[in-house]
Design a protein around this motif. Structure first.
Motif, PDB file in Angstrom:
ATOM      1  N   PHE A   1      16.861 -15.333   2.808  1.00 27.49           N
ATOM      2  CA  PHE A   1      16.707 -16.658   3.428  1.00 27.49           C
ATOM      3  C   PHE A   1      15.409 -17.358   3.023  1.00 27.49           C
ATOM      4  O   PHE A   1      15.330 -18.584   3.095  1.00 27.49           O
ATOM      5  N   MET A   2      14.391 -16.581   2.587  1.00 25.74           N
ATOM      6  CA  MET A   2      13.108 -17.173   2.224  1.00 25.74           C
ATOM      7  C   MET A   2      12.567 -16.502   0.964  1.00 25.74           C
ATOM      8  O   MET A   2      11.548 -15.799   1.000  1.00 25.74           O
ATOM      9  N   PRO A   3      13.240 -16.728  -0.176  1.00 27.51           N
ATOM     10  CA  PRO A   3      12.898 -15.977  -1.394  1.00 27.51           C
ATOM     11  C   PRO A   3      11.444 -16.142  -1.841  1.00 27.51           C
ATOM     12  O   PRO A   3      10.845 -15.183  -2.338  1.00 27.51           O
ATOM     13  N   GLU A   4      10.871 -17.329  -1.634  1.00 23.59           N
ATOM     14  CA  GLU A   4       9.476 -17.547  -2.039  1.00 23.59           C
ATOM     15  C   GLU A   4       8.542 -16.634  -1.232  1.00 23.59           C
ATOM     16  O   GLU A   4       7.590 -16.063  -1.773  1.00 23.59           O
TER      17      GLU A   4
ATOM     18  N   CYS B   1      13.435 -14.060  10.436  1.00 22.71           N
ATOM     19  CA  CYS B   1      12.434 -13.938   9.363  1.00 22.71           C
ATOM     20  C   CYS B   1      11.018 -13.906   9.954  1.00 22.71           C
ATOM     21  O   CYS B   1      10.173 -13.113   9.539  1.00 22.71           O
ATOM     22  N   MET B   2      10.758 -14.763  10.937  1.00 18.18           N
ATOM     23  CA  MET B   2       9.434 -14.795  11.565  1.00 18.18           C
ATOM     24  C   MET B   2       9.165 -13.467  12.273  1.00 18.18           C
ATOM     25  O   MET B   2       8.055 -12.933  12.232  1.00 18.18           O
TER      26      MET B   2
ATOM     27  N   PHE C   1      20.213 -15.235  18.183  1.00 19.10           N
ATOM     28  CA  PHE C   1      19.121 -14.617  17.422  1.00 19.10           C
ATOM     29  C   PHE C   1      19.560 -13.275  16.875  1.00 19.10           C
ATOM     30  O   PHE C   1      19.400 -12.976  15.690  1.00 19.10           O
ATOM     31  N   ASP C   2      20.115 -12.460  17.740  1.00 16.30           N
ATOM     32  CA  ASP C   2      20.481 -11.095  17.383  1.00 16.30           C
ATOM     33  C   ASP C   2      21.571 -11.045  16.320  1.00 16.30           C
ATOM     34  O   ASP C   2      21.581 -10.149  15.480  1.00 16.30           O
ATOM     35  N   ALA C   3      22.501 -12.006  16.366  1.00 15.92           N
ATOM     36  CA  ALA C   3      23.617 -12.005  15.423  1.00 15.92           C
ATOM     37  C   ALA C   3      23.173 -12.455  14.027  1.00 15.92           C
ATOM     38  O   ALA C   3      23.809 -12.120  13.024  1.00 15.92           O
ATOM     39  N   MET C   4      22.070 -13.185  13.925  1.00 18.40           N
ATOM     40  CA  MET C   4      21.529 -13.639  12.639  1.00 18.40           C
ATOM     41  C   MET C   4      22.576 -14.317  11.760  1.00 18.40           C
ATOM     42  O   MET C   4      22.650 -14.062  10.557  1.00 18.40           O
ATOM     43  N   GLU C   5      23.380 -15.167  12.353  1.00 19.07           N
ATOM     44  CA  GLU C   5      24.411 -15.849  11.568  1.00 19.07           C
ATOM     45  C   GLU C   5      24.074 -17.312  11.318  1.00 19.07           C
ATOM     46  O   GLU C   5      24.380 -17.849  10.257  1.00 19.07           O
ATOM     47  N   THR C   6      23.459 -17.981  12.281  1.00 17.27           N
ATOM     48  CA  THR C   6      23.091 -19.384  12.090  1.00 17.27           C
ATOM     49  C   THR C   6      21.755 -19.483  11.340  1.00 17.27           C
ATOM     50  O   THR C   6      20.980 -18.530  11.286  1.00 17.27           O
ATOM     51  N   ALA C   7      21.493 -20.662  10.792  1.00 15.07           N
ATOM     52  CA  ALA C   7      20.237 -20.878  10.069  1.00 15.07           C
ATOM     53  C   ALA C   7      19.045 -20.698  11.008  1.00 15.07           C
ATOM     54  O   ALA C   7      18.044 -20.062  10.646  1.00 15.07           O
ATOM     55  N   ASP C   8      19.138 -21.248  12.234  1.00 14.99           N
ATOM     56  CA  ASP C   8      18.014 -21.129  13.178  1.00 14.99           C
ATOM     57  C   ASP C   8      17.727 -19.658  13.483  1.00 14.99           C
ATOM     58  O   ASP C   8      16.572 -19.236  13.550  1.00 14.99           O
TER      59      ASP C   8
ATOM     60  N   VAL D   1      13.548 -26.715  14.065  1.00 22.70           N
ATOM     61  CA  VAL D   1      12.336 -25.976  14.432  1.00 22.70           C
ATOM     62  C   VAL D   1      12.202 -25.831  15.952  1.00 22.70           C
ATOM     63  O   VAL D   1      11.859 -24.766  16.458  1.00 22.70           O
ATOM     64  N   GLY D   2      12.498 -26.894  16.687  1.00 25.22           N
ATOM     65  CA  GLY D   2      12.390 -26.840  18.146  1.00 25.22           C
ATOM     66  C   GLY D   2      13.271 -25.745  18.753  1.00 25.22           C
ATOM     67  O   GLY D   2      12.867 -25.029  19.663  1.00 25.22           O
ATOM     68  N   ARG D   3      14.473 -25.605  18.198  1.00 28.37           N
ATOM     69  CA  ARG D   3      15.375 -24.541  18.673  1.00 28.37           C
ATOM     70  C   ARG D   3      14.867 -23.174  18.246  1.00 28.37           C
ATOM     71  O   ARG D   3      14.923 -22.205  19.000  1.00 28.37           O
ATOM     72  N   ALA D   4      14.406 -23.077  17.010  1.00 30.03           N
ATOM     73  CA  ALA D   4      13.932 -21.780  16.503  1.00 30.03           C
ATOM     74  C   ALA D   4      12.733 -21.297  17.322  1.00 30.03           C
ATOM     75  O   ALA D   4      12.620 -20.108  17.634  1.00 30.03           O
ATOM     76  N   VAL D   5      11.850 -22.228  17.689  1.00 33.39           N
ATOM     77  CA  VAL D   5      10.677 -21.851  18.490  1.00 33.39           C
ATOM     78  C   VAL D   5      11.131 -21.312  19.844  1.00 33.39           C
ATOM     79  O   VAL D   5      10.619 -20.298  20.335  1.00 33.39           O
ATOM     80  N   GLN D   6      12.122 -21.967  20.445  1.00 37.54           N
ATOM     81  CA  GLN D   6      12.640 -21.476  21.725  1.00 37.54           C
ATOM     82  C   GLN D   6      13.264 -20.085  21.574  1.00 37.54           C
ATOM     83  O   GLN D   6      13.100 -19.210  22.428  1.00 37.54           O
ATOM     84  N   MET D   7      13.967 -19.889  20.474  1.00 38.70           N
ATOM     85  CA  MET D   7      14.558 -18.571  20.219  1.00 38.70           C
ATOM     86  C   MET D   7      13.465 -17.509  20.112  1.00 38.70           C
ATOM     87  O   MET D   7      13.594 -16.407  20.635  1.00 38.70           O
ATOM     88  N   CYS D   8      12.375 -17.887  19.441  1.00 40.33           N
ATOM     89  CA  CYS D   8      11.264 -16.938  19.282  1.00 40.33           C
ATOM     90  C   CYS D   8      10.665 -16.543  20.634  1.00 40.33           C
ATOM     91  O   CYS D   8      10.384 -15.368  20.870  1.00 40.33           O
ATOM     92  N   VAL D   9      10.458 -17.496  21.530  1.00 40.74           N
ATOM     93  CA  VAL D   9       9.790 -17.145  22.788  1.00 40.74           C
ATOM     94  C   VAL D   9      10.675 -16.298  23.705  1.00 40.74           C
ATOM     95  O   VAL D   9      10.153 -15.571  24.550  1.00 40.74           O
TER      96      VAL D   9
END
Lengths: 204, 204
Positions: A181-184, A143-144, A130-137, A69-77
């Motif tokens: 990645f987030m079926p629900e 998705c966000m 982020f742009d490549a969308m290959e890793t889980a993060d 999550v910490g990495r994903a948040v950094q990617m988002c900003v």
């Protein structure tokens, strides 16, 4: 009253970090198509980036793979920083997306080149991941990036879809990373797409 | 056109997370005293929170103690959420700061109470840690929270200081966490305070 008034610190590295900080305040000038949920105006890239960063702290439980999550948040900003130089390309603008990658690559060279080399590389690597969308993060952050404007659209009468100018198929394509990645969460997306078509916000 | 249009997912937990996401879009309506660097208007809490989150990725090398950047960035994006309910209290407003803690505590109860309990607690804990400024991550995030508006002030003719209505001593007190935790950065702060006093932006 501008960045020209900056007083040098005597430490060139610190200066480049502070000047980069001042520079990216221009994210507040990059307008997106999406409306704020109160409908008052279009949101800007700073607001959008903040919003998805908070979201990234909340939705990891629906991800198919474990997320840092910490990495994903950094990617988002940092995921939209290049738009300071390249401007926002509307997700459903076919023409604009043809040369988007090239424009953004040049923008990244200019923008991240202003940081100390190690930090420019660090942010550029995150943006490219982020742009490549290959890793889980990256898939999670993507998705966000799609869930947030979708949520805004459902609460602003499908504003971005322009009263049926965007097709259901185009939105489904854009949401594919959530489907996979987030079926629900995607079940809720689908119900809203049905409703948007029924209301005429989205072309069938 | 509002949050009332939200279509339930059938999963109460997911609904509370999506509704919280929609709710916090109101951070774009909470105006701060600080101007954007282009001087066009006051910045809002969403923009400020985003800006310091990016900064938290860049300045850790100046911190006196090791910092967990991923945690600090998360602290930055949530540190002002309670202002949706409690509104922004100007850092140099003596009266407003008297009951700030109490107003914000009630705001936190209301706001974070809308999330699933575990997530409400997670964000509240981060916010309380930030506010207490005792851990390294919190002190670092607090430094970003002070450095950003200070930088804006130096580039907007000391706007927030109101043409000498705020004293040098008040600013130095506000910047004390930077003095103690990021001494290299504080040298630049001091030089700018000198300049601001010389220009009449700040009372001596």
């Amino acid at each position: 009253m501008s960045i020209q008034d900056y007083l040098e610190s005597g430490n060139a590295r610190l200066d480049s970090q502070l000047l980069f900080t001042a520079e990216i305040d221009r994210m507040t000038e990059v307008l997106r198509r999406t409306l704020l949920i109160n409908g008052s105006r279009r949101e800007n890239d700073a607001e959008h980036s903040w919003h998805i960063a908070v979201m990234a702290m909340l939705f990891a439980e629906y991800a198919r793979e474990p997320v840092d999550v910490g990495r994903a948040v950094q990617m988002c900003v940092v995921h939209d920083l290049v738009e300071i130089e390249a401007d926002d390309t509307f997700a459903y603008d076919v023409q604009g997306n043809l040369d988007k990658a090239e424009r953004e690559k040049e923008a990244a060279d200019r923008l991240f080149g202003r940081l100390p080399e190690d930090q420019g590389k660090m942010i550029r690597d995150l943006w490219e991941e982020f742009d490549a969308m290959e890793t889980a993060d990256a898939r999670y952050a993507a998705c966000m990036d799609r869930l947030q404007p979708f949520l805004h659209n459902t609460l602003t009468e499908g504003h971005t879809w322009g009263n049926g100018q965007v097709s259901r198929a185009a939105v489904e394509k854009r949401m594919a990373v959530i489907r996979d990645f987030m079926p629900e969460v995607y079940r809720w997306i689908m119900a809203n797409i049905e409703q948007a078509v029924a209301k005429g916000w989205l072309a069938p």
